[in-house]
Design a protein around this motif. Structure first.
Motif, PDB file in Angstrom:
ATOM      1  N   UNK A 167      -4.354  -1.864  -8.819  1.00 29.77           N
ATOM      2  CA  UNK A 167      -3.487  -1.332  -9.425  1.00 29.77           C
ATOM      3  C   UNK A 167      -2.456  -2.022  -8.966  1.00 29.77           C
ATOM      4  N   UNK A 168      -1.026  -2.452  -9.821  1.00 29.75           N
ATOM      5  CA  UNK A 168       0.328  -2.590  -9.098  1.00 29.75           C
ATOM      6  C   UNK A 168       0.939  -1.696  -8.669  1.00 29.75           C
ATOM      7  N   UNK A 169       0.977  -1.553  -6.956  1.00 27.41           N
ATOM      8  CA  UNK A 169       2.537  -0.741  -7.237  1.00 27.41           C
ATOM      9  C   UNK A 169       3.771  -1.415  -6.860  1.00 27.41           C
ATOM     10  N   UNK A 170       4.227  -1.588  -7.659  1.00 24.81           N
ATOM     11  CA  UNK A 170       5.539  -1.868  -8.643  1.00 24.81           C
ATOM     12  C   UNK A 170       6.612  -1.664  -7.361  1.00 24.81           C
ATOM     13  N   UNK A 171       6.587  -0.623  -6.707  1.00 27.09           N
ATOM     14  CA  UNK A 171       7.968  -0.237  -5.939  1.00 27.09           C
ATOM     15  C   UNK A 171       7.424  -0.610  -4.637  1.00 27.09           C
ATOM     16  N   UNK A 172       6.419  -1.152  -4.518  1.00 28.25           N
ATOM     17  CA  UNK A 172       5.915  -1.455  -2.808  1.00 28.25           C
ATOM     18  C   UNK A 172       6.418  -2.995  -2.988  1.00 28.25           C
ATOM     19  N   UNK A 173       5.552  -3.687  -4.040  1.00 30.16           N
ATOM     20  CA  UNK A 173       6.000  -5.146  -4.389  1.00 30.16           C
ATOM     21  C   UNK A 173       7.650  -5.507  -4.086  1.00 30.16           C
ATOM     22  N   UNK A 181       2.981   0.024  10.529  1.00 32.72           N
ATOM     23  CA  UNK A 181       3.121   0.549  11.791  1.00 32.72           C
ATOM     24  C   UNK A 181       3.546   1.661  12.023  1.00 32.72           C
ATOM     25  N   UNK A 182       5.469   1.153  11.810  1.00 34.00           N
ATOM     26  CA  UNK A 182       6.514   2.306  12.064  1.00 34.00           C
ATOM     27  C   UNK A 182       6.757   3.274  11.065  1.00 34.00           C
ATOM     28  N   UNK A 183       5.882   3.500   9.535  1.00 33.41           N
ATOM     29  CA  UNK A 183       6.043   4.596   8.456  1.00 33.41           C
ATOM     30  C   UNK A 183       7.226   4.061   8.251  1.00 33.41           C
ATOM     31  N   UNK A 184       6.829   2.518   7.236  1.00 33.64           N
ATOM     32  CA  UNK A 184       7.848   2.637   6.645  1.00 33.64           C
ATOM     33  C   UNK A 184       7.773   2.548   5.461  1.00 33.64           C
ATOM     34  N   UNK A 185       6.027   1.793   5.151  1.00 37.28           N
ATOM     35  CA  UNK A 185       5.052   1.561   3.654  1.00 37.28           C
ATOM     36  C   UNK A 185       3.901   2.167   4.399  1.00 37.28           C
ATOM     37  N   UNK A 186       3.504   3.652   3.440  1.00 45.39           N
ATOM     38  CA  UNK A 186       2.136   4.018   3.246  1.00 45.39           C
ATOM     39  C   UNK A 186       1.080   3.324   3.553  1.00 45.39           C
ATOM     40  N   UNK A 187      -0.301   3.682   3.656  1.00 43.84           N
ATOM     41  CA  UNK A 187      -1.436   2.470   3.628  1.00 43.84           C
ATOM     42  C   UNK A 187      -1.177   2.256   2.239  1.00 43.84           C
ATOM     43  N   UNK A 188      -1.353   2.088   1.240  1.00 41.32           N
ATOM     44  CA  UNK A 188      -1.292   1.861   0.400  1.00 41.32           C
ATOM     45  C   UNK A 188      -0.621   1.637  -0.306  1.00 41.32           C
ATOM     46  N   UNK A 189       0.278   0.696   0.411  1.00 41.63           N
ATOM     47  CA  UNK A 189       1.331   0.008  -0.214  1.00 41.63           C
ATOM     48  C   UNK A 189       1.596  -1.870   0.147  1.00 41.63           C
TER      49      UNK A 189
END
Length: 328
Positions: free
Chosen positions: A207-213, A238-246
């Protein structure tokens, strides 16, 4: 695996030709009437990469079966005409009118009762001035022109985007391919997504994570270049600006964003929507990247474009044979 998939018989008369889309991984054959309606379809996983040069004819004969009759010419597009395919067919040089492809079909000598032709690919200069090639996409571009013509839009000169393993960008004016460029967008992302330290141990999703894209697309528009932006997938996680599934969709946004940015920066900004020819999933991603630059887009399925292109070629060839002195 080979599958035989008859589809509902449409109105419009009997079959007049066979369209074959033979790529690196799959083979698809369509029984067609002159209006471009599919009367039946047969599929195989015997793509080019699985075959030696001596195997192509027997594989095609086995797939077509009772379609092997002298009154059904076969028109093939795709990697079947590449080096390592059934027969390497020389590229045609651009600029060229796409309808002229029917005048340069490569006719094979076979033991089949049908006449068999391969559509040649194209060679030309990319936006950098470096030589570029395509094989298979020229037929889809011809089909896209057929689609636009059907809508009464022959006066448009859109930019065409054909995403995939190697994304093609083409400009067509008055039916003539003037320039096209290839980006290895899909192949690059596949390698990064499967093998790189940027995503190691992180979850995958269909599934596309549109916000992360979109975050990745916006990153691609910053200074620093693609190599810097690619690493930001790791550092922002690593610095917390993205979560793992993003992270994976962010990485996809970076790669596709650069493809869109780099090509459009070298072209005159389109006044009509960019026509994306491909799968729905990839076309959605490219549409999002284009919209971030306030560029609109529209979608044509790659399968439909291929079928339309082969239909147009077949009909022009038939008219040429009926009127050899006047041509198509």
């Amino acid at each position: 695996m080979t599958s035989f998939n008859p589809v509902s018989q449409p109105a419009g008369g009997q079959a007049s030709f066979i369209a074959v889309d033979w790529g690196t991984t799959n083979l698809r054959a369509f029984l067609m009437n002159q209006d471009g309606h599919i009367q039946a379809q047969r599929d195989s996983d015997r793509g080019m990469l699985k075959l030696g040069s001596a195997e192509f004819e027997s594989v095609l004969s086995g797939l077509l079966g009772d379609w092997l009759t002298p009154d059904l010419p076969i028109y093939m597009a795709g990697m079947v005409g590449s080096r390592g395919g059934w027969q390497e067919v020389p590229y045609l040089r651009c600029p060229i009118r796409l309808d002229e492809l029917s005048e340069h079909l490569f006719w094979l000598s076979t033991n089949m009762p049908n006449k068999v032709a391969i559509v040649p690919g194209l060679r030309g200069d990319g936006v950098s001035g470096l030589i570029d090639v395509m094989r298979g996409e020229e037929t889809q571009l011809l089909g896209a022109l057929d689609w636009l013509e059907e809508q009464g839009r022959t006066d448009e000169s859109p930019i065409f985007c054909l995403p995939g393993t190697h994304c093609k960008w083409a400009q067509i004016t008055e039916g003539k391919v003037t320039q096209f460029s290839t980006s290895i967008t899909g192949e690059l992302f596949a390698r990064l997504n499967d093998e790189s330290s940027l995503v190691k141990g992180l979850p995958k999703s269909d599934l596309l994570n549109e916000d992360a894209f979109k975050k990745g697309v916006l990153a691609s528009q910053q200074t620093g270049g693609i190599l810097h932006h690619l690493f930001s997938a790791r550092s922002r996680f690593v610095c917390g600006e993205l979560v793992a599934d993003e992270v994976r969709d962010y990485l996809s946004g970076v790669v596709i964003g650069h493809d869109v940015n780099d090509i459009l920066s070298a072209l005159i900004m389109p006044t009509s929507p960019v026509l994306i020819i491909g799968s729905q999933a990839l076309s959605t991603r490219y549409g999002l990247a284009l919209s971030s630059l306030s560029v609109s887009s529209e979608f044509l399925a790659a399968n439909e474009a291929s079928i339309r292109g082969l239909k147009r070629l077949a009909n022009r060839q038939a008219r040429s044979e009926m009127n050899p002195t006047t041509g198509a």
